[in-house]
Structures are given as C-alpha cells and as structure tokens.
Design an enzyme around this catalytic site. Structure first.
Site, short mmCIF file in Angstrom:
data_model
loop_
_atom_site.label_atom_id
_atom_site.label_comp_id
_atom_site.label_asym_id
_atom_site.label_seq_id
_atom_site.Cartn_x
_atom_site.Cartn_y
_atom_site.Cartn_z
N GLU A 251 7.63 -12.44 -17.92
CA GLU A 251 6.86 -12.60 -19.14
C GLU A 251 7.66 -12.18 -20.37
OE1 GLU A 251 2.50 -11.92 -17.11
OE2 GLU A 251 3.27 -10.39 -18.45
N ASN A 252 7.12 -12.55 -21.51
CA ASN A 252 7.72 -12.21 -22.79
C ASN A 252 6.58 -11.93 -23.75
OD1 ASN A 252 8.89 -13.03 -25.60
ND2 ASN A 252 10.66 -12.80 -24.25
N TYR B 2 4.22 -15.09 -25.59
CA TYR B 2 3.73 -15.61 -24.31
C TYR B 2 4.30 -16.98 -23.92
CZ TYR B 2 0.34 -11.84 -24.68
OH TYR B 2 -0.26 -10.62 -24.79
N CYS C 143 7.30 -18.98 -15.26
CA CYS C 143 6.57 -18.86 -13.99
C CYS C 143 7.55 -18.73 -12.83
CB CYS C 143 5.70 -20.09 -13.77
SG CYS C 143 4.37 -20.28 -14.98
N GLU D 64 7.57 -20.30 -9.97
CA GLU D 64 7.96 -21.58 -9.38
C GLU D 64 9.10 -22.22 -10.16
OE1 GLU D 64 3.38 -21.32 -9.10
OE2 GLU D 64 4.98 -20.52 -10.35
N CYS E 34 0.55 -23.55 -11.85
CA CYS E 34 -0.04 -24.06 -13.10
C CYS E 34 0.36 -25.53 -13.28
CB CYS E 34 0.41 -23.21 -14.28
SG CYS E 34 2.14 -23.45 -14.76
N CYS F 280 4.15 -26.11 -13.76
CA CYS F 280 4.89 -25.94 -12.51
C CYS F 280 4.65 -27.11 -11.56
CB CYS F 280 4.52 -24.62 -11.83
SG CYS F 280 5.20 -23.19 -12.71
#
Length: 131
Positions: A45-46, A49, A54, A56, A88, A91
């Site tokens: 994460e950052n 956002y 992800c 995958e 998601c 992905c």
C-alpha cells in the site's frame, strides 16, 4: 506441476510480507506459469491509495521482470482476513492479459480451510481484449 494446495500455502506464507498499514488487509499471491515456474507477490500500500499494488499484480509483475514469457496457468490468492479472497477487477484483467487465451485457475482458500477453484473466464466473462 505444483499442486493447488502447495500454491495456496506459498500464497499464505508471502501474505505475511504484505505492507498494508492503511487497510490492515494483507494478501499474498502465487502465480504458476506454463514454464513450471511460480512467482509470488503481496500487496503493498501507499498513503496515496491509487498507487497501491495488489498481490496478484505484484506476482505477475515479478514474473515478467524475471523474463517469464509463457502463459499464466494458475494463481493462488490468500488473505488471513477473508476466506475466498477474490481478485479485484484490475487484477482480473491482468490475469486475463497474461493467460494468453488459457482459462486460468483461480485458487482460493474457503471457510473450511480447503480449496475453492474458479476460472478467470467465469469471474471476468467480458474482459477487454484488443483482438
């Protein structure tokens, strides 16, 4: 070929490396390619956002960065926060892109700690394709 149970075990192990201080939702992935090689990734994460990555896409990116050119056959996805941790939408499109037309197996751990299998064509029936 690496068994589905082994792929989910590897995804589980790499989920502990996730950097997720904002969502507190670690995810690990293990992508198996036709070459017989597998690659792992976890979510990163950052604080901005949209820049987060992800698990995958991290696993697939690692494969490409390591010179992988064969098609993606299977991807195991695991989170200790949720059974059947589906990919998601972004992905799903990445999985489809690197499938090279193959109906990739999506391997998830279910509520009973067993394996649930899904296929990319079922969970992304109308994917974007240039040709």
């Amino acid at each position: 070929m690496v068994a589905n149970e082994e792929l989910i075990k590897i995804a589980k192990e790499v989920s502990y490396n996730a950097y997720c201080p904002y969502s507190k939702f670690p995810v690990g992935a293990c992508a198996l390619f036709e070459s017989g090689k597998y690659y792992v990734g976890c979510n990163i994460e950052n604080s901005s956002y949209g820049l987060s990555l992800c698990a995958e896409r991290n696993a697939i990116s690692t494969a490409i960065a390591n010179g992988e050119t064969s098609k993606l056959l299977k991807i195991a996805i695991y989170s200790p926060m949720s059974s059947e941790c589906f990919p998601c939408g972004a992905c799903r499109q990445w999985i489809q892109e690197f499938s090279k037309g193959y109906n990739v197996e999506i391997i998830l751990e279910n509520d009973d700690k067993g394996i649930s299998l899904y296929y990319i064509n079922d969970i992304l029936p109308y994917s974007f394709k240039l040709i």
